[in-house]
Motif scaffolding. Structure first.
Motif, PDB file in Angstrom:
ATOM      1  N   ARG A 236      13.820   3.023  -6.506  1.00 41.48           N
ATOM      2  CA  ARG A 236      13.139   4.104  -7.236  1.00 41.48           C
ATOM      3  C   ARG A 236      11.728   3.698  -7.651  1.00 41.48           C
ATOM      4  O   ARG A 236      10.797   4.511  -7.589  1.00 41.48           O
ATOM      5  N   THR A 237      11.564   2.453  -8.066  1.00 43.63           N
ATOM      6  CA  THR A 237      10.235   1.965  -8.452  1.00 43.63           C
ATOM      7  C   THR A 237       9.294   1.987  -7.256  1.00 43.63           C
ATOM      8  O   THR A 237       8.155   2.457  -7.353  1.00 43.63           O
ATOM      9  N   LEU A 238       9.758   1.493  -6.125  1.00 43.19           N
ATOM     10  CA  LEU A 238       8.916   1.442  -4.928  1.00 43.19           C
ATOM     11  C   LEU A 238       8.617   2.848  -4.407  1.00 43.19           C
ATOM     12  O   LEU A 238       7.503   3.130  -3.959  1.00 43.19           O
ATOM     13  N   GLU A 239       9.594   3.738  -4.480  1.00 43.52           N
ATOM     14  CA  GLU A 239       9.357   5.121  -4.051  1.00 43.52           C
ATOM     15  C   GLU A 239       8.350   5.811  -4.960  1.00 43.52           C
ATOM     16  O   GLU A 239       7.502   6.570  -4.489  1.00 43.52           O
ATOM     17  N   SER A 240       8.425   5.532  -6.254  1.00 40.64           N
ATOM     18  CA  SER A 240       7.467   6.159  -7.173  1.00 40.64           C
ATOM     19  C   SER A 240       6.048   5.648  -6.930  1.00 40.64           C
ATOM     20  O   SER A 240       5.081   6.303  -7.299  1.00 40.64           O
ATOM     21  N   ALA A 241       5.927   4.496  -6.271  1.00 36.96           N
ATOM     22  CA  ALA A 241       4.612   3.955  -5.918  1.00 36.96           C
ATOM     23  C   ALA A 241       4.139   4.478  -4.561  1.00 36.96           C
ATOM     24  O   ALA A 241       3.098   4.055  -4.067  1.00 36.96           O
ATOM     25  N   GLY A 242       4.915   5.379  -3.960  1.00 30.57           N
ATOM     26  CA  GLY A 242       4.508   5.982  -2.700  1.00 30.57           C
ATOM     27  C   GLY A 242       5.075   5.320  -1.460  1.00 30.57           C
ATOM     28  O   GLY A 242       4.706   5.674  -0.340  1.00 30.57           O
ATOM     29  N   CYS A 243       5.966   4.356  -1.635  1.00 29.69           N
ATOM     30  CA  CYS A 243       6.575   3.691  -0.482  1.00 29.69           C
ATOM     31  C   CYS A 243       7.754   4.513   0.032  1.00 29.69           C
ATOM     32  O   CYS A 243       8.400   5.228  -0.722  1.00 29.69           O
ATOM     33  N   SER A 244       8.013   4.377   1.303  1.00 28.46           N
ATOM     34  CA  SER A 244       9.184   4.987   1.920  1.00 28.46           C
ATOM     35  C   SER A 244      10.266   3.910   1.964  1.00 28.46           C
ATOM     36  O   SER A 244      10.095   2.888   2.620  1.00 28.46           O
ATOM     37  N   VAL A 245      11.365   4.128   1.248  1.00 26.91           N
ATOM     38  CA  VAL A 245      12.406   3.108   1.122  1.00 26.91           C
ATOM     39  C   VAL A 245      13.667   3.543   1.855  1.00 26.91           C
ATOM     40  O   VAL A 245      14.125   4.674   1.703  1.00 26.91           O
TER      41      VAL A 245
ATOM     42  N   VAL B 153       0.852  -1.181   0.000  1.00 30.78           N
ATOM     43  CA  VAL B 153       0.000   0.000   0.000  1.00 30.78           C
ATOM     44  C   VAL B 153       0.890   1.233   0.000  1.00 30.78           C
ATOM     45  O   VAL B 153       2.011   1.205   0.513  1.00 30.78           O
ATOM     46  N   GLY B 154       0.402   2.301  -0.607  1.00 29.95           N
ATOM     47  CA  GLY B 154       1.155   3.550  -0.616  1.00 29.95           C
ATOM     48  C   GLY B 154       1.511   3.954   0.803  1.00 29.95           C
ATOM     49  O   GLY B 154       0.710   3.799   1.718  1.00 29.95           O
ATOM     50  N   GLY B 155       2.705   4.423   0.980  1.00 27.14           N
ATOM     51  CA  GLY B 155       3.159   4.813   2.303  1.00 27.14           C
ATOM     52  C   GLY B 155       3.804   3.681   3.082  1.00 27.14           C
ATOM     53  O   GLY B 155       4.277   3.889   4.196  1.00 27.14           O
ATOM     54  N   ALA B 156       3.827   2.476   2.503  1.00 23.55           N
ATOM     55  CA  ALA B 156       4.465   1.353   3.191  1.00 23.55           C
ATOM     56  C   ALA B 156       5.950   1.645   3.374  1.00 23.55           C
ATOM     57  O   ALA B 156       6.590   2.242   2.514  1.00 23.55           O
ATOM     58  N   ALA B 157       6.474   1.235   4.510  1.00 25.09           N
ATOM     59  CA  ALA B 157       7.905   1.378   4.772  1.00 25.09           C
ATOM     60  C   ALA B 157       8.607   0.123   4.275  1.00 25.09           C
ATOM     61  O   ALA B 157       8.250  -0.988   4.654  1.00 25.09           O
ATOM     62  N   VAL B 158       9.586   0.312   3.408  1.00 25.40           N
ATOM     63  CA  VAL B 158      10.335  -0.802   2.831  1.00 25.40           C
ATOM     64  C   VAL B 158      11.792  -0.664   3.245  1.00 25.40           C
ATOM     65  O   VAL B 158      12.390   0.398   3.079  1.00 25.40           O
ATOM     66  N   ILE B 159      12.343  -1.736   3.777  1.00 25.28           N
ATOM     67  CA  ILE B 159      13.771  -1.772   4.072  1.00 25.28           C
ATOM     68  C   ILE B 159      14.376  -2.755   3.092  1.00 25.28           C
ATOM     69  O   ILE B 159      14.072  -3.942   3.113  1.00 25.28           O
ATOM     70  N   LEU B 160      15.193  -2.232   2.205  1.00 26.97           N
ATOM     71  CA  LEU B 160      15.803  -3.021   1.149  1.00 26.97           C
ATOM     72  C   LEU B 160      17.226  -3.360   1.595  1.00 26.97           C
ATOM     73  O   LEU B 160      18.044  -2.458   1.771  1.00 26.97           O
ATOM     74  N   CYS B 161      17.503  -4.636   1.816  1.00 27.79           N
ATOM     75  CA  CYS B 161      18.832  -5.071   2.257  1.00 27.79           C
ATOM     76  C   CYS B 161      19.626  -5.541   1.045  1.00 27.79           C
ATOM     77  O   CYS B 161      19.235  -6.501   0.378  1.00 27.79           O
ATOM     78  N   SER B 162      20.717  -4.856   0.761  1.00 25.70           N
ATOM     79  CA  SER B 162      21.530  -5.192  -0.401  1.00 25.70           C
ATOM     80  C   SER B 162      22.939  -4.641  -0.226  1.00 25.70           C
ATOM     81  O   SER B 162      23.107  -3.524   0.255  1.00 25.70           O
ATOM     82  N   PRO B 163      23.948  -5.391  -0.677  1.00 27.16           N
ATOM     83  CA  PRO B 163      25.308  -4.848  -0.637  1.00 27.16           C
ATOM     84  C   PRO B 163      25.564  -3.815  -1.734  1.00 27.16           C
ATOM     85  O   PRO B 163      26.637  -3.223  -1.779  1.00 27.16           O
ATOM     86  N   LEU B 164      24.579  -3.590  -2.602  1.00 22.61           N
ATOM     87  CA  LEU B 164      24.670  -2.598  -3.682  1.00 22.61           C
ATOM     88  C   LEU B 164      25.841  -2.866  -4.626  1.00 22.61           C
ATOM     89  O   LEU B 164      26.582  -1.961  -4.999  1.00 22.61           O
ATOM     90  N   LEU B 165      25.971  -4.109  -5.041  1.00 20.87           N
ATOM     91  CA  LEU B 165      27.050  -4.477  -5.957  1.00 20.87           C
ATOM     92  C   LEU B 165      26.659  -4.321  -7.422  1.00 20.87           C
ATOM     93  O   LEU B 165      27.496  -4.484  -8.306  1.00 20.87           O
ATOM     94  N   ASP B 166      25.378  -4.017  -7.668  1.00 22.49           N
ATOM     95  CA  ASP B 166      24.935  -3.703  -9.027  1.00 22.49           C
ATOM     96  C   ASP B 166      23.817  -2.668  -8.928  1.00 22.49           C
ATOM     97  O   ASP B 166      23.484  -2.208  -7.834  1.00 22.49           O
ATOM     98  N   ASP B 167      23.257  -2.282 -10.067  1.00 22.12           N
ATOM     99  CA  ASP B 167      22.257  -1.209 -10.088  1.00 22.12           C
ATOM    100  C   ASP B 167      20.832  -1.676  -9.813  1.00 22.12           C
ATOM    101  O   ASP B 167      19.934  -0.846  -9.669  1.00 22.12           O
ATOM    102  N   LYS B 168      20.598  -2.966  -9.739  1.00 21.09           N
ATOM    103  CA  LYS B 168      19.229  -3.454  -9.554  1.00 21.09           C
ATOM    104  C   LYS B 168      18.562  -2.927  -8.283  1.00 21.09           C
ATOM    105  O   LYS B 168      17.397  -2.536  -8.327  1.00 21.09           O
ATOM    106  N   PRO B 169      19.255  -2.874  -7.151  1.00 20.09           N
ATOM    107  CA  PRO B 169      18.595  -2.326  -5.959  1.00 20.09           C
ATOM    108  C   PRO B 169      18.206  -0.849  -6.115  1.00 20.09           C
ATOM    109  O   PRO B 169      17.205  -0.416  -5.551  1.00 20.09           O
ATOM    110  N   LEU B 170      18.977  -0.085  -6.894  1.00 25.52           N
ATOM    111  CA  LEU B 170      18.625   1.309  -7.135  1.00 25.52           C
ATOM    112  C   LEU B 170      17.321   1.384  -7.913  1.00 25.52           C
ATOM    113  O   LEU B 170      16.434   2.184  -7.590  1.00 25.52           O
ATOM    114  N   THR B 171      17.200   0.539  -8.929  1.00 22.74           N
ATOM    115  CA  THR B 171      15.973   0.477  -9.718  1.00 22.74           C
ATOM    116  C   THR B 171      14.796   0.092  -8.832  1.00 22.74           C
ATOM    117  O   THR B 171      13.722   0.698  -8.910  1.00 22.74           O
TER     118      THR B 171
END
Length: 171
Positions: free
Chosen positions: A107-116, A86-104
């Motif tokens: 951004r996708t989840l934030e554009s849907a109204g989630c807090s990441v 649901v919009g406004g959901a808090a998302v904690i994304l756990c990633s070592p950020l070794l590629d660009d997929k977590p950035l994508t």
């Protein structure tokens, strides 16, 4: 994946104490998803899913999970998660950020109204030339996320996760 699991367990402990809703998704070669829910039974299901096996695979196979195909494209995995939040959901994304997929994904989840917030264990601690390059790329990804307003918790796994979270909240 061990550091991401440790981070997810710590987050789950905090969420359980607050009696908030929680779900879990593992994105990548295999897509695993436990929809958001609450209550002690649901938290126990998520906790079981985070039990780390010796081979490094996090089994998420409770009856309520939605299992995707191994060939499910990453963007489709993110869209599946997005449609269940649901919009406004808090998302904690756990990633070592070794590629660009977590950035994508962020951004996708934030554009849907989630807090990441990205919780990123630093796995680039080796002093090899390859690790130095990976560290620079990771630093660039962290800076890119922060420039767009996404919170990032940069965790050195040989230090306290709790201290890293406190530092991340102050930034």
């Amino acid at each position: 994946m061990a550091y991401e699991v440790a981070a997810a367990r710590a987050v789950l402990d905090t969420i359980e104490k607050r009696d908030e809703s929680v779900g879990i998704a593992v994105l990548g070669q295999e897509f695993e998803w436990i929809p958001t829910g609450s209550g002690s039974h649901h938290v126990a299901t998520v906790r079981r899913a985070l039990e780390f096996e010796a081979d490094g695979f996090v089994p998420i196979d409770p009856p309520t999970s939605e299992r995707g195909s191994e060939a499910t494209p990453f963007d489709e995995q993110v869209r599946t998660v997005e449609t269940h939040l649901v919009g406004g959901a808090a998302v904690i994304l756990c990633s070592p950020l070794l590629d660009d997929k977590p950035l994508t994904a962020a951004r996708t989840l934030e554009s849907a109204g989630c807090s990441v917030t990205v919780l990123s264990p630093d796995v680039t601690t080796d002093r090899s030339l390859g690790s130095e390059l990976a560290r620079l790329q990771r630093d660039n990804r962290i800076n890119s996320l922060r420039r767009t307003g996404t919170g990032v918790i940069d965790w050195q796994p040989d230090h306290s996760l709790e201290a890293a979270i406190q530092r991340g909240l102050r930034q």
